[in-house]
Design an enzyme around this catalytic site. Structure first.
Site, PDB file in Angstrom:
ATOM      1  N   LYS A 112       0.836  -1.211   0.000  1.00 29.48           N
ATOM      2  CA  LYS A 112       0.000   0.000   0.000  1.00 29.48           C
ATOM      3  C   LYS A 112       0.865   1.252   0.000  1.00 29.48           C
ATOM      4  O   LYS A 112       0.525   2.237  -0.662  1.00 29.48           O
ATOM      5  CB  LYS A 112      -0.954   0.010   1.196  1.00 29.48           C
ATOM      6  CG  LYS A 112      -1.834  -1.231   1.221  1.00 29.48           C
ATOM      7  CD  LYS A 112      -3.296  -0.980   1.453  1.00 29.48           C
ATOM      8  CE  LYS A 112      -4.021  -2.246   1.081  1.00 29.48           C
ATOM      9  NZ  LYS A 112      -5.395  -2.290   1.046  1.00 29.48           N
ATOM     10  N   LYS A 195      -4.685 -10.312  -6.772  1.00 31.77           N
ATOM     11  CA  LYS A 195      -5.831 -10.573  -5.903  1.00 31.77           C
ATOM     12  C   LYS A 195      -7.041  -9.721  -6.295  1.00 31.77           C
ATOM     13  O   LYS A 195      -6.885  -8.547  -6.621  1.00 31.77           O
ATOM     14  CB  LYS A 195      -5.410 -10.236  -4.462  1.00 31.77           C
ATOM     15  CG  LYS A 195      -6.447 -10.534  -3.411  1.00 31.77           C
ATOM     16  CD  LYS A 195      -6.009 -10.042  -2.036  1.00 31.77           C
ATOM     17  CE  LYS A 195      -6.492  -8.624  -1.791  1.00 31.77           C
ATOM     18  NZ  LYS A 195      -6.774  -8.296  -0.388  1.00 31.77           N
ATOM     19  N   LYS A 198     -11.134  -4.899  -3.337  1.00 25.68           N
ATOM     20  CA  LYS A 198     -12.107  -3.824  -3.495  1.00 25.68           C
ATOM     21  C   LYS A 198     -11.443  -2.474  -3.687  1.00 25.68           C
ATOM     22  O   LYS A 198     -12.054  -1.543  -4.165  1.00 25.68           O
ATOM     23  CB  LYS A 198     -13.087  -3.806  -2.332  1.00 25.68           C
ATOM     24  CG  LYS A 198     -12.487  -3.630  -0.966  1.00 25.68           C
ATOM     25  CD  LYS A 198     -13.618  -3.635   0.052  1.00 25.68           C
ATOM     26  CE  LYS A 198     -13.295  -4.353   1.324  1.00 25.68           C
ATOM     27  NZ  LYS A 198     -12.232  -3.762   2.110  1.00 25.68           N
TER      28      LYS A 198
HETATM   29  P1  ATP Z   1      -8.336  -3.884   0.404  1.00 20.73           P
HETATM   30  O1  ATP Z   1      -8.165  -4.196  -1.016  1.00 20.73           O
HETATM   31  O2  ATP Z   1      -8.936  -2.544   0.701  1.00 20.73           O
HETATM   32  O3  ATP Z   1      -7.136  -4.208   1.241  1.00 20.73           O
HETATM   33  P2  ATP Z   1      -9.680  -6.308   0.841  1.00 20.73           P
HETATM   34  O4  ATP Z   1     -10.760  -6.609  -0.105  1.00 20.73           O
HETATM   35  O5  ATP Z   1      -8.434  -7.073   0.809  1.00 20.73           O
HETATM   36  O6  ATP Z   1      -9.434  -4.785   0.849  1.00 20.73           O
HETATM   37  P3  ATP Z   1     -10.716  -6.514   3.606  1.00 20.73           P
HETATM   38  O7  ATP Z   1     -11.909  -5.814   3.965  1.00 20.73           O
HETATM   39  O8  ATP Z   1      -9.596  -6.154   4.415  1.00 20.73           O
HETATM   40  O9  ATP Z   1     -10.255  -6.405   2.195  1.00 20.73           O
HETATM   41  O10 ATP Z   1     -10.969  -8.041   3.563  1.00 20.73           O
HETATM   42  C1  ATP Z   1     -11.949  -8.754   4.225  1.00 20.73           C
HETATM   43  C2  ATP Z   1     -11.595 -10.193   4.203  1.00 20.73           C
HETATM   44  O11 ATP Z   1     -11.705 -10.707   2.873  1.00 20.73           O
HETATM   45  C3  ATP Z   1     -10.157 -10.497   4.645  1.00 20.73           C
HETATM   46  O12 ATP Z   1     -10.152 -11.616   5.512  1.00 20.73           O
HETATM   47  C4  ATP Z   1      -9.445 -10.768   3.380  1.00 20.73           C
HETATM   48  O13 ATP Z   1      -8.352 -11.620   3.586  1.00 20.73           O
HETATM   49  C5  ATP Z   1     -10.531 -11.411   2.524  1.00 20.73           C
HETATM   50  N1  ATP Z   1     -10.284 -11.229   1.109  1.00 20.73           N
HETATM   51  C6  ATP Z   1     -10.073 -10.065   0.480  1.00 20.73           C
HETATM   52  N2  ATP Z   1      -9.867 -10.254  -0.821  1.00 20.73           N
HETATM   53  C7  ATP Z   1      -9.952 -11.585  -1.036  1.00 20.73           C
HETATM   54  C8  ATP Z   1      -9.826 -12.410  -2.192  1.00 20.73           C
HETATM   55  N3  ATP Z   1      -9.573 -11.898  -3.364  1.00 20.73           N
HETATM   56  N4  ATP Z   1      -9.984 -13.740  -2.065  1.00 20.73           N
HETATM   57  C9  ATP Z   1     -10.256 -14.268  -0.853  1.00 20.73           C
HETATM   58  N5  ATP Z   1     -10.383 -13.561   0.274  1.00 20.73           N
HETATM   59  C10 ATP Z   1     -10.238 -12.228   0.204  1.00 20.73           C
END
Ligand code: ATP
Ligand code: LTN
Length: 328
Positions: A112, A195, A198
């Site tokens: 980040k 990955k 969002k």
């Molecule tokens: P950001 O991109 O803002 O870091 P993020 O989508 O990774 O956000 P979080 O809100 O922190 O998000 O994630 C919520 C949960 O979803 C966490 O446990 C994270 O590991 C899981 N997660 C996020 N993206 C994925 C993915 N692509 N596949 C599986 N699990 C995911």
């Protein structure tokens, strides 16, 4: 004491199918294993710049998503991180037991911060794992269900617990991260080596996308050369990702999914994936809308904060006493 299970999601943007498959979809099953605490990590959402109205809206959405994913508020404690002040207090104590060197090695921080101008990187982004460790230890959680990317933070929490207990006695409970075997890392549809995230919305399926958009995104997902529907992350990352999505939603193994598509063309396969995703999302979105319209989430979050505070304040007092603060 029964096991405690804890996890949080940041309200930083629209949730994706990755969040849903990686975490949300299976949370209701955990209630048979122990006492569950699930929260909205709104303090963590402040670690990168975010518009206040957007944050408020995302937090409400997330509460509705948790409930739409089948969580029963009588069985799980659902709350806002910022509504339980013990998180901030524990953070103030624990920041002294995690070190700059280890925080600067965290992959999430490196990823980040690499995209930012150094003079605009907040201390909160650097100290993100301190708050996350505080979240976990406050509830004596032994199980922390997360996606792949959060494992390192839970490992760091384990180091902290060892360090703290070594110094002060048996005060904190040792947590362990728990990842799904399949689906812990759903990849982007436009670049299956990255990955689905969002905060990086290209080619990702959002839980609020309408069904036609979802179908279109899947049909135009990047696939690989060749024509066989086979799980091979190295040579066929796009197909492997779609197979994972299909298998997770149908709750079958990857091998079973592969078998279903033996001899089928990519186009037929994609259509089947789109059908499954759309069917699941249609039900999920209907529930989400009902919950949002009824505003039932407000009372759920208020009750949740009360229950969470009881547990968290208890741990906080234990920690205060251990380090020499007067907990009068
Ligand atoms: P950001 O991109 O803002 O870091 P993020 O989508 O990774 O956000 P979080 O809100 O922190 O998000 O994630 C919520 C949960 O979803 C966490 O446990 C994270 O590991 C899981 N997660 C996020 N993206 C994925 C993915 N692509 N596949 C599986 N699990 C995911
Ligand atoms: N960092 C996590 C969200 C999060 C969390 C937690 C997860 C904050 N505190 C405690 C598990 C336990 C993320 O980015 N998904």
């Amino acid at each position: 004491m029964a096991e405690r299970i804890l996890t949080g999601i940041k309200p930083t943007g629209q949730l994706t199918l990755g969040n849903y498959i990686g975490v949300l979809k299976n949370l209701h099953k955990e209630t048979s294993r122990g006492e569950c605490f699930y929260f909205i990590a709104d303090l963590h959402a402040l670690t990168l710049p975010i518009d206040p109205d957007y944050l408020r809206g995302n937090s409400i959405d997330l509460a509705c998503f948790y409930l739409a994913a089948g969580l029963d508020p009588n069985k799980v404690t659902l709350f806002l991180q910022s509504a339980v002040s013990a998180h901030a207090e524990m953070n103030a104590i624990m920041q002294n037991y995690l070190y700059m060197g280890e925080l600067s090695r965290m992959t999430q921080f490196k990823d980040k911060s690499a995209k930012m101008n150094e003079s605009a990187i907040g201390l909160g982004l650097f100290a993100y794992p301190v708050l996350m460790a505080s979240d976990i230890i406050l509830y004596d959680a032994s199980i922390v269900p997360v996606g792949d990317d959060q494992k390192q933070h839970v490992e760091l929490t384990r180091d902290l617990v060892n360090r703290f207990n070594h110094r002060y006695g048996d005060i904190l409970t040792m947590p362990r991260p728990e990842m799904r075997k399949v689906g812990a890392r759903i990849m982007s549809l436009s670049d299956p080596t990255k990955k689905m995230s969002k905060s990086d919305p290209k080619g990702d399926i959002f839980l609020k996308d309408d069904l036609a958009t979802i179908r279109k995104k899947i049909m135009s997902a990047v696939t690989d050369s060749g024509s066989e529907v086979k799980y091979d992350v190295e040579n066929k990352p796009g197909i492997s990702n779609l197979l994972t999505i299909y298998a997770c939603l149908k709750e079958i193994s990857i091998e079973e999914a592969e078998k279903e598509f033996e001899g089928k063309r990519y186009g037929d396969f994609k259509k089947a994936v789109a059908d499954v995703v759309c069917a699941e999302m249609e039900m999920f979105q209907k529930k989400y809308q009902e919950i949002k319209d009824s505003k039932i989430y407000e009372q759920v979050l208020r009750d949740g904060a009360k229950r969470a505070s009881e547990v968290a304040n208890n741990t906080l007092n234990r920690v205060k006493k251990a380090v020499g603060l007067l907990a009068l």
